[in-house]
Motif scaffolding. Structure first.
Motif, PDB file in Angstrom:
ATOM      1  N   LEU A   1      41.320  30.672  34.561  1.00 10.69           N
ATOM      2  CA  LEU A   1      42.756  30.312  33.807  1.00 10.69           C
ATOM      3  C   LEU A   1      43.224  31.812  33.980  1.00 10.69           C
ATOM      4  CD1 LEU A   1      44.516  29.375  31.952  1.00 10.69           C
ATOM      5  CD2 LEU A   1      43.451  29.831  30.433  1.00 10.69           C
ATOM      6  N   TYR A   2      44.538  32.455  34.548  1.00 18.50           N
ATOM      7  CA  TYR A   2      45.141  33.882  35.325  1.00 18.50           C
ATOM      8  C   TYR A   2      46.555  33.843  34.089  1.00 18.50           C
ATOM      9  CZ  TYR A   2      43.188  35.592  39.297  1.00 18.50           C
ATOM     10  OH  TYR A   2      42.323  36.368  40.583  1.00 18.50           O
ATOM     11  N   SER A   3      47.250  32.860  33.225  1.00 19.88           N
ATOM     12  CA  SER A   3      47.988  33.495  32.825  1.00 19.88           C
ATOM     13  C   SER A   3      48.889  32.140  32.178  1.00 19.88           C
ATOM     14  CB  SER A   3      49.311  33.549  33.436  1.00 19.88           C
ATOM     15  OG  SER A   3      50.345  34.341  32.665  1.00 19.88           O
ATOM     16  N   VAL A   4      49.590  32.272  30.963  1.00 20.28           N
ATOM     17  CA  VAL A   4      50.271  31.163  29.811  1.00 20.28           C
ATOM     18  C   VAL A   4      51.423  32.021  29.597  1.00 20.28           C
ATOM     19  CG1 VAL A   4      47.818  30.606  27.990  1.00 20.28           C
ATOM     20  CG2 VAL A   4      49.253  32.567  28.080  1.00 20.28           C
ATOM     21  N   ALA A   5      52.386  30.848  29.692  1.00 23.67           N
ATOM     22  CA  ALA A   5      53.550  31.445  28.818  1.00 23.67           C
ATOM     23  C   ALA A   5      54.219  30.476  28.431  1.00 23.67           C
ATOM     24  CB  ALA A   5      54.786  31.893  30.274  1.00 23.67           C
ATOM     25  N   TRP A   6      54.924  31.032  27.674  1.00 24.86           N
ATOM     26  CA  TRP A   6      55.775  29.732  26.265  1.00 24.86           C
ATOM     27  C   TRP A   6      57.199  29.896  26.644  1.00 24.86           C
ATOM     28  CZ3 TRP A   6      54.109  26.190  22.973  1.00 24.86           C
ATOM     29  CH2 TRP A   6      55.726  25.421  22.186  1.00 24.86           C
ATOM     30  N   LEU A   7      57.488  28.308  27.544  1.00 26.51           N
ATOM     31  CA  LEU A   7      59.178  27.978  28.193  1.00 26.51           C
ATOM     32  C   LEU A   7      59.682  26.998  27.754  1.00 26.51           C
ATOM     33  CD1 LEU A   7      58.719  29.428  31.544  1.00 26.51           C
ATOM     34  CD2 LEU A   7      59.403  30.744  29.697  1.00 26.51           C
ATOM     35  N   GLY A   8      60.921  27.503  27.238  1.00 26.90           N
ATOM     36  CA  GLY A   8      61.299  26.074  26.462  1.00 26.90           C
ATOM     37  C   GLY A   8      60.567  25.123  26.241  1.00 26.90           C
ATOM     38  N   GLY A   9      59.933  25.071  25.087  1.00 27.69           N
ATOM     39  CA  GLY A   9      59.078  24.205  24.155  1.00 27.69           C
ATOM     40  C   GLY A   9      57.811  23.878  24.358  1.00 27.69           C
ATOM     41  N   ARG A  10      57.199  24.333  25.509  1.00 22.83           N
ATOM     42  CA  ARG A  10      55.908  24.213  25.346  1.00 22.83           C
ATOM     43  C   ARG A  10      55.134  24.859  26.361  1.00 22.83           C
ATOM     44  NH1 ARG A  10      56.255  19.063  29.929  1.00 22.83           N
ATOM     45  NH2 ARG A  10      58.145  18.327  28.059  1.00 22.83           N
ATOM     46  N   LEU A  11      54.357  24.981  26.641  1.00 20.21           N
ATOM     47  CA  LEU A  11      53.151  25.987  26.476  1.00 20.21           C
ATOM     48  C   LEU A  11      53.004  26.115  28.109  1.00 20.21           C
ATOM     49  CD1 LEU A  11      51.391  28.728  26.235  1.00 20.21           C
ATOM     50  CD2 LEU A  11      49.492  27.234  25.920  1.00 20.21           C
ATOM     51  N   LEU A  12      53.177  26.746  29.001  1.00 23.85           N
ATOM     52  CA  LEU A  12      52.216  26.782  30.904  1.00 23.85           C
ATOM     53  C   LEU A  12      51.453  27.538  31.249  1.00 23.85           C
ATOM     54  CD1 LEU A  12      55.208  25.400  30.108  1.00 23.85           C
ATOM     55  CD2 LEU A  12      55.722  26.430  32.963  1.00 23.85           C
ATOM     56  N   THR A  13      50.437  26.916  31.584  1.00 21.10           N
ATOM     57  CA  THR A  13      49.387  27.581  31.923  1.00 21.10           C
ATOM     58  C   THR A  13      49.160  27.897  33.687  1.00 21.10           C
ATOM     59  OG1 THR A  13      47.216  26.218  31.527  1.00 21.10           O
ATOM     60  CG2 THR A  13      47.624  27.147  29.748  1.00 21.10           C
ATOM     61  N   LEU A  14      48.814  28.536  34.415  1.00 16.67           N
ATOM     62  CA  LEU A  14      48.364  29.219  35.586  1.00 16.67           C
ATOM     63  C   LEU A  14      47.227  29.164  35.883  1.00 16.67           C
ATOM     64  CD1 LEU A  14      49.471  29.887  38.339  1.00 16.67           C
ATOM     65  CD2 LEU A  14      50.115  32.037  37.570  1.00 16.67           C
ATOM     66  N   ASP A  15      46.688  28.417  37.082  1.00 17.84           N
ATOM     67  CA  ASP A  15      45.531  28.382  37.282  1.00 17.84           C
ATOM     68  C   ASP A  15      45.209  28.535  38.686  1.00 17.84           C
ATOM     69  OD1 ASP A  15      43.258  27.426  38.514  1.00 17.84           O
ATOM     70  OD2 ASP A  15      42.549  25.714  36.698  1.00 17.84           O
ATOM     71  N   ALA A  16      44.982  29.443  39.158  1.00 15.64           N
ATOM     72  CA  ALA A  16      45.213  30.156  40.323  1.00 15.64           C
ATOM     73  C   ALA A  16      44.404  29.956  41.553  1.00 15.64           C
ATOM     74  CB  ALA A  16      45.643  31.611  40.636  1.00 15.64           C
ATOM     75  N   LEU A  17      43.234  29.016  40.622  1.00 16.35           N
ATOM     76  CA  LEU A  17      42.608  28.374  41.575  1.00 16.35           C
ATOM     77  C   LEU A  17      42.408  27.104  42.486  1.00 16.35           C
ATOM     78  CD1 LEU A  17      39.672  29.284  43.582  1.00 16.35           C
ATOM     79  CD2 LEU A  17      38.291  28.456  40.708  1.00 16.35           C
ATOM     80  N   LEU A  18      42.291  26.752  41.329  1.00 21.28           N
ATOM     81  CA  LEU A  18      43.350  25.305  41.728  1.00 21.28           C
ATOM     82  C   LEU A  18      45.070  24.947  42.076  1.00 21.28           C
ATOM     83  CD1 LEU A  18      40.959  23.133  38.391  1.00 21.28           C
ATOM     84  CD2 LEU A  18      40.346  24.014  41.265  1.00 21.28           C
ATOM     85  N   GLY A  19      45.241  25.444  41.700  1.00 22.32           N
ATOM     86  CA  GLY A  19      46.524  25.722  42.374  1.00 22.32           C
ATOM     87  C   GLY A  19      48.204  24.995  41.652  1.00 22.32           C
ATOM     88  N   ARG A  20      47.433  25.035  40.484  1.00 20.29           N
ATOM     89  CA  ARG A  20      48.310  24.395  39.837  1.00 20.29           C
ATOM     90  C   ARG A  20      48.770  24.790  38.240  1.00 20.29           C
ATOM     91  NH1 ARG A  20      43.994  20.529  37.969  1.00 20.29           N
ATOM     92  NH2 ARG A  20      42.865  21.037  36.226  1.00 20.29           N
TER      93      ARG A  20
END
Length: 428
Positions: free
Chosen positions: A157-176
């Motif tokens: 789990l590399y990063s989190v961001a709140w955008l447009g009504g939802r939380l996005l999480t960046l998983d750089a290892l799994l690529g998603r």
């Protein structure tokens, strides 16, 4: 002086990326900030000032903004003393004592933080593979996620961001990129290039608006000196905006080889190129030796320049000695160590800029280096100087700047990590 170290025989992939970046840095030093250098020649006399406004001087001249156009480039020049804001710390999220173990306040390794709705604070705990949610008052609300490859699970789990009504999480290892509701409910995922890594604060989301952000990734068609690019995205997917990082060094360094290790030291007070994606598909960049931020579009054309008149400040002998302390200590420990350059060149004056950031509302925040203490200066999207406020110490992660609050991450005693919550007080 910041130090970075690599062990040659471990983490071959990371070493290749780092050595690649290091060689690119050396090749690019001669053309660091090419766009900015050309711009400086085209706009003579920028950033000079006979006096430095004192934020505490009530008689200081109010801020003035001049806008003109030279060769098709909009030039926004700010002078004077802007309104003074303050940061008030309202919470510090972290362990209260060494005996406090297993609580949500005890983080394994914080990779990113984000502000969300209902005064929520999202913390990406990479070591524990979960997102921990707090209020701006520091009270833990809930956590979600675990290690794995299934829906709602994380490989890294590399990063989190709140955008447009939802939380996005960046998983750089799994690529998603996974999507969650404000309550942590899994909503779906989208694929991105995976199996990449990097230090916290680098492989991450870069929010630039309420529903606009960028992520950094290796360039699809790299050219020498330009190995990385920013990909635009929002709550619905990728926006199609792609910004290539300008050729230039992120820091001027001393490179030292000793045994199987290579250490890099940033030369204290050395000018460097800082870059950040911004709203509207613009790349914000600055050579820190001048208070001048250039906005370039996807075609590398400079369309706007934001300038500030401040006087330069000298570097004291004590500051120079302290800045080189770690490098000198390593040299004393390994007297036969090979370093390039052996003696770091001392700049004539301090740089003006420490770093540039973009708030979640798209405003530009510039951390300015001043002898009296670093300050943030805030500009609107057109380049008007709005305010100045004291900047807290910059930790190992970039701050998360919202409309009413700022999050910073620091390391305390025994490398324990804390998320500090600050309220932005705008005064009258």
């Amino acid at each position: 002086m910041k130090r970075y170290e690599i062990i040659r025989l471990i983490s071959n992939h990371i070493s290749r990326v780092t050595f690649h970046a290091a060689s690119a840095t050396k090749a690019a030093r001669s053309r660091a900030g090419l766009v900015l250098v050309i711009l400086a020649a085209a706009l003579p006399g920028a950033c000079s000032s006979d006096s430095d406004p004192d934020p505490g001087d009530s008689s200081a001249e109010a801020v003035t903004t001049t806008i003109d156009t030279i060769d098709g480039i909009i030039r926004v020049t700010n002078a004077g003393t802007p309104p003074q804001w303050q940061l008030t710390q309202v919470a510090s999220i972290g362990p209260k004592s060494l005996s406090e173990t297993g609580s949500p306040d005890e983080f394994g390794r914080v990779y990113d933080v984000a502000l969300g709705p209902d005064e929520s604070v999202y913390v990406a705990d990479e070591m524990n593979h979960e997102v921990r949610v707090f209020g701006v008052d520091g009270v833990h609300r809930f956590s979600f996620g675990r290690q794995g490859e299934g829906p709602g699970e994380f490989g890294r789990l590399y990063s989190v961001a709140w955008l447009g009504g939802r939380l996005l999480t960046l998983d750089a290892l799994l690529g998603r990129i996974s999507e969650f509701s404000a309550e942590g409910e899994y909503l779906g995922q989208r694929r991105v290039r995976g199996a990449m890594g990097g230090p916290p604060g680098w492989v991450r989301f870069y929010p630039v608006g309420a529903d606009e952000a960028y992520r950094v990734t290796p360039a699809v068609d790299p050219i020498p000196g330009r190995w990385w690019e920013f990909i635009g995205l929002d709550s619905r997917g990728e926006t199609g905006d792609t910004l290539s990082l300008l050729a230039g060094s992120s820091a001027v360094t001393i490179d030292c080889a000793h045994g199987e290790r290579i250490s890099f030291f940033e030369i204290p007070f050395g000018a460097k190129l800082v870059q950040r994606p911004g709203p509207g598909g613009m790349l914000y960049s600055a050579s820190t030796g001048a208070y001048r931020i250039a906005l370039t579009d996807a075609g590398d054309d400079t369309v706007r320049v934001i300038e500030r008149s401040l006087s330069p400040e000298p570097i004291s002998d004590d500051e120079w000695g302290e800045g080189n302390r770690e490098y000198r200590a390593l040299r004393d420990s390994f007297p036969l160590m090979r370093c390039e350059p052996l003696h770091p060149p001392r700049p004539d004056t301090k740089p003006f800029i420490e770093e540039i950031d973009i708030a979640s509302d798209g405003k530009l925040w510039v951390e300015v280096i001043r002898e009296s203490g670093n300050r943030w200066e805030v500009f609107d999207t057109d380049g008007h100087l709005l305010a100045s406020l004291p900047a807290p110490p910059r930790g190992h992660l970039p701050p998360a700047i919202g409309t009413d609050h700022v999050l910073t991450v620091r390391q305390g005693d025994f490398d324990l990590e804390y998320v500090d919550v600050w309220r932005i007080d705008r005064g009258s």
